[in-house]
Motif scaffolding. Structure first.
Motif, short mmCIF file in Angstrom:
data_model
loop_
_atom_site.label_atom_id
_atom_site.label_comp_id
_atom_site.label_asym_id
_atom_site.label_seq_id
_atom_site.Cartn_x
_atom_site.Cartn_y
_atom_site.Cartn_z
N LEU A 93 5.81 -12.76 24.42
CA LEU A 93 6.84 -11.73 24.28
C LEU A 93 6.69 -10.73 25.42
O LEU A 93 5.57 -10.35 25.76
N LEU A 94 7.82 -10.34 25.98
CA LEU A 94 7.83 -9.27 26.98
C LEU A 94 8.58 -8.08 26.40
O LEU A 94 9.69 -8.24 25.88
N ILE A 95 7.97 -6.91 26.49
CA ILE A 95 8.59 -5.68 25.98
C ILE A 95 8.65 -4.70 27.14
O ILE A 95 7.61 -4.36 27.72
N SER A 142 12.74 -1.42 37.22
CA SER A 142 13.85 -1.80 36.36
C SER A 142 14.60 -2.99 36.94
O SER A 142 14.93 -3.95 36.23
N ALA A 143 14.87 -2.92 38.25
CA ALA A 143 15.60 -4.00 38.89
C ALA A 143 14.79 -5.29 38.87
O ALA A 143 15.33 -6.38 38.63
N ILE A 144 13.51 -5.17 39.13
CA ILE A 144 12.65 -6.35 39.16
C ILE A 144 12.53 -6.96 37.77
O ILE A 144 12.55 -8.18 37.60
N ALA A 145 12.42 -6.12 36.76
CA ALA A 145 12.34 -6.65 35.39
C ALA A 145 13.64 -7.36 35.01
O ALA A 145 13.63 -8.42 34.38
N GLN A 146 14.76 -6.80 35.41
CA GLN A 146 16.05 -7.46 35.12
C GLN A 146 16.11 -8.81 35.84
O GLN A 146 16.60 -9.80 35.30
N GLY A 162 16.57 -12.56 34.46
CA GLY A 162 17.49 -13.52 35.05
C GLY A 162 16.83 -14.84 35.40
O GLY A 162 17.50 -15.86 35.52
N MET A 163 15.50 -14.83 35.56
CA MET A 163 14.75 -16.07 35.86
C MET A 163 14.55 -16.90 34.60
O MET A 163 14.03 -18.00 34.67
N GLY A 164 14.91 -16.31 33.45
CA GLY A 164 14.74 -17.06 32.21
C GLY A 164 13.64 -16.54 31.31
O GLY A 164 13.27 -17.20 30.35
N TRP A 165 13.13 -15.33 31.59
CA TRP A 165 12.11 -14.73 30.74
C TRP A 165 12.78 -13.69 29.85
O TRP A 165 13.10 -12.60 30.31
N PRO A 166 12.99 -13.99 28.59
CA PRO A 166 13.64 -13.01 27.71
C PRO A 166 12.80 -11.74 27.61
O PRO A 166 11.58 -11.81 27.52
N ARG A 208 6.96 -6.03 43.03
CA ARG A 208 7.78 -7.24 43.16
C ARG A 208 6.92 -8.50 43.09
O ARG A 208 7.44 -9.59 42.80
N ALA A 209 5.65 -8.36 43.35
CA ALA A 209 4.75 -9.53 43.23
C ALA A 209 4.74 -10.07 41.81
O ALA A 209 4.38 -11.23 41.58
N MET A 210 5.14 -9.24 40.87
CA MET A 210 5.19 -9.67 39.47
C MET A 210 6.13 -10.87 39.31
O MET A 210 5.86 -11.78 38.52
N LEU A 211 7.21 -10.90 40.09
CA LEU A 211 8.14 -12.03 40.00
C LEU A 211 7.44 -13.32 40.40
O LEU A 211 7.58 -14.36 39.74
#
Lengths: 465, 296
Positions: free
Chosen positions: A156-158, A169-173, A177-181, A139-142
């Protein structure tokens, strides 16, 4: 004149580095005293770790700890930064075939709370976003994306999704939602073929239904197109073959290193350095060529030690197979303080250590590699692989290291433990390692010491009868 | 005697099972065992408990959409031979995704045939689909025709164990009325109506299309879930929201924060534990009461 290898503290690194320089050590441009990472980046945990004192290990640590600098410099030079997420080993193989692309894993932010001893703001940011302690330290990734004070903004994020752990998965979503496509691609569950379905052999000994390989191949085809769009050029099969060959050079070096470390009579490389070295296989610490150089030097050091019968640990250290990476690096030191040594690892990505088949068409090879991920199949399959490796490396005990909040840890531990008990009859302990384990250290130590005692008792019984 | 096929997950079309001449039974576990592994979702633990024994069904189909259910399903499938685990694509935007889901339905069909089912003709499948579609529509109409007393509330979340169905009673007792049941057993997870034209041409493809469109939290990206909730809240005049999740459910736990960002009416989160464990009943009741009191 080389001295016997030893483990030293951060304070001891300063004079040791000077000694190595006097002995002729030449450092790369990212070299220097490890201490500087404490003062410049706040990596406070480094003060409490114990390090292998070789020049090769110094290079390894500086290589690891300078990754963010490298990424920032790459961005400034106009390189395209790709953040590969979750798949741990496949997308970077593709990305690095494009000369102007550098790939890294933002997932690595999970060690920020450890390295900064929870003194950084990333976890607080995640808390404010509703991603609290019930989630894995990734979660520190956020927070890392919010501040961009560690790695630079990727172009780019893949991210793989499907048969992945829930918290990531939840954290990536949430990140999206923070604006990182995010460019999402599917990794389906690895499953056995149904009746009438064709079966495909995967690297590492697993098998999968051919239909799932076809599916993943199509998904990686989408990833390929996206990378081409980013780079503004075609990513040809020839380029992919070359990228696979380069990845395999890294994997071969690492394979030899692991084999020596895990099988030598006297452990030639401590657990902490072994863990970090394995991590290089995932994304080359943002510099594939330098990874080769770092591994080559480490391998040279390990070979010398094996030939000389030297190492930093007692010759009778208990041979321990370790399952799952630790959120607190210090626990790798603790293992050795309790009398153990690493003899086998499954840090959740042994598919990234396997040789990618070069005789196959490259996208087919990559698809099979992706499906060989131990986390994509069942816990029972993973346990089977662990047993196989534990036998190969003559492990005497197994540690299953739970990651706080990680969805897979709730269920896999029991399966792995039962399988090992049934097949190998080895002592197993399950421990939970938070990002800063100091308050739990006495309890962890007790459990690890008990495991070592059980292993030694078995060893005595076997040698006497 | 007709064989019964139990299934877990809204992504398993009951029509497909019924069209094979088998009896579909939606499995709703009651409660988890007294002791569950640390970090385990109570729903997954309850499912593991009820799926592992001999339970009065002839086969079990699971379409796990989270890691915990995936792992538990794999474990159950390794222990008994009459279990089918299907993968529902999380990434829905590619051309391959609905095709992959359709392929999974075909594979499920082969499993059903192995258990004694008869592969249906297109005509029979279409007929069964119409029956189920009409039954769902009739049930929805009956529900909306019911007495309209109570503060309109949305209940949003994943699956709800039988032992936790008290949430609905609690909402009613506190003066609320669930006008939007966006849980896994509610209207959110019912497929949209089938297109009559496509039923005639390619019913299985139409079945796959409809079920694949069910909005859910596990999808990547899961914007369709938010679009669904936003739309239905507006249509149904929702005035308050109860977000219900199981302890250790990462997917819904993370999503609630995002939902809170745009939902502009009072929201309360409740975490369920599988019945009244550790005082959950009182805790949940208090939170629902406070929500509805604030709406009076």
């Amino acid at each position: 004149m080389s001295s016997a290898p030893r483990q030293i503290s951060l304070e001891q690194w300063a004079p040791r580095r000077l000694e190595l320089l006097r002995q002729g050590m030449r450092e790369p441009n990212y070299g220097g005293p490890i201490q500087r990472h404490v003062t410049l980046e706040g990596d406070l945990r480094l003060r409490h770790l114990r390090y292998d004192d070789s020049a090769a290990s110094l290079r390894l640590w500086n290589f690891l700890l300078s990754e963010n600098d490298r990424l920032r410099e790459a961005r400034q030079q106009g390189k395209l930064i790709v953040g590969a997420m979750k798949d741990l080993g496949t997308v970077p193989v593709m990305a690095y075939t494009l000369p102007q692309v550098v790939a890294f894993y933002p997932d690595g932010a999970w060690w920020i709370p450890c390295l900064m001893e929870c003194g950084s703001q990333e976890l607080a940011i995640a808390d404010r976003m509703g991603i609290d302690e019930a989630f894995c330290p990734v979660r520190a990734m956020l927070g890392a994306f919010d501040t961009l004070s560690h790695f630079p903004a990727p172009h780019l994020l893949i991210c793989s999704a499907g048969a992945t752990c829930d918290d990531f998965s939840a954290i990536a979503q949430r990140l999206e939602g923070m604006g990182w496509p995010i460019f999402w691609w599917e990794i389906p569950s690895r499953r056995a073929p149904s009746i009438g379905e064709v079966s495909v052999d995967l690297p590492g000994g697993f098998r999968a239904a051919a239909a799932t390989v076809v599916w993943v191949r199509a998904e990686l085809g989408r990833v390929r197109k996206r990378l081409e769009q980013l780079a503004g050029r075609e990513l040809t099969d020839e380029m992919l073959k070359s990228g696979i060959a380069a990845a395999n050079r890294v994997r071969r070096l690492l394979g030899e290193l692991r084999r020596l470390v895990f099988t030598a009579d006297r452990c030639p490389l401590p657990a902490l350095e072994t863990l970090i070295t394995e991590m290089l296989a995932i994304h080359y610490c943002s510099d594939r060529e330098e990874t080769l150089a770092v591994l080559t030097e480490l391998l040279g050091e390990v070979r010398r030690r094996v030939a000389g019968g030297t190492g930093t640990l007692p010759a009778d250290a208990v041979r321990v197979f370790w399952v799952n990476p630790v959120a607190d690096l210090r626990v790798m030191n603790l293992l050795e303080a309790c009398g153990g040594r690493l003899c086998g690892t499954d840090f959740m990505f042994f598919h990234a250590l396997e040789i990618i088949p070069e005789e196959l068409e490259p996208m087919e090879a990559l698809a099979r590699m992706a499906l060989a991920d131990p986390m994509v199949g069942s816990s029972a399959e993973r346990a089977g692989r662990i047993c196989r490796d534990a036998v190969e490396f003559a492990a005497e005990a197994v540690v299953i290291s739970r990651i706080p909040g990680a969805s897979h840890c709730a269920w896999e531990g029991a399966v792995i433990r039962e399988t090992i008990s049934a097949r190998l009859d080895l002592p197993v302990v399950e421990i939970e390692v938070p990002s800063v384990s100091d308050p739990l250290s006495p309890a962890l130590q007790t459990r690890l010491e008990a495991l070592m005692e059980a292993a030694r008792a078995r060893r005595s019984m076997r040698s006497s009868g | 005697m007709t064989r019964t096929i139990a299934y877990v997950s809204p992504f398993v079309p009951a029509e497909w099972i019924a069209a094979h001449g088998l009896c579909p039974l939606r499995l709703l576990p009651d409660r988890p065992p007294a002791a569950i592994p640390q970090g385990a979702c109570p729903f997954a633990a309850a499912f593991a408990g009820c799926a592992s024994g001999v339970n009065g069904f002839d086969g079990l189909v699971v379409a796990p959409t989270c890691d915990q259910m995936r792992r538990v399903s794999q474990r159950v499938a390794e222990a008994r031979r009459d279990v089918f685990v299907m993968h529902v694509p999380a990434c829905w935007q590619s051309e391959e995704a609905p095709t992959a889901y359709l392929a999974e339905l075909r594979r499920l069909g082969q499993f059903l045939a192995q258990l004694g089912g008869t592969p249906p003709t297109d005509a029979h499948l279409a007929e069964v689909m119409r029956m189920h579609d009409d039954a769902r529509a009739a049930a929805a109409q009956r529900h909306s025709a019911r007495e309209r007393r109570g503060i309109p509330v949305a209940l949003i979340g994943g699956p709800i164990l039988r032992a936790d169905r008290f949430v609905y009673d609690t909402i009613a007792r506190c003066g609320g009325r669930v006008v939007l049941d966006a849980t896994e057993t509610g209207s959110r997870c019912r497929p949209p109506r089938f297109h009559p034209d496509r039923l005639g041409d390619a019913p299985l493809s139409e079945l796959a299309r409809a079920y694949f469109e069910i909005p859910d939290v596990f999808r990547r990206p899961n914007d369709p879930l938010h679009e669904y909730v936003r739309r239905e809240m507006a249509v149904r005049g929702v005035r308050g929201v109860v977000l219900a999740r199981y302890v250790w459910c990462d997917l819904w736990h993370a999503e609630f924060a995002r939902l809170r960002q745009w939902i502009d009416c009072p929201v309360v989160e409740i975490d369920l534990a599988g019945g009244d464990r550790d005082g959950a009943g009182q805790r949940v009741g208090t939170r629902i009461e406070s929500l509805l009191e604030s709406l009076r």
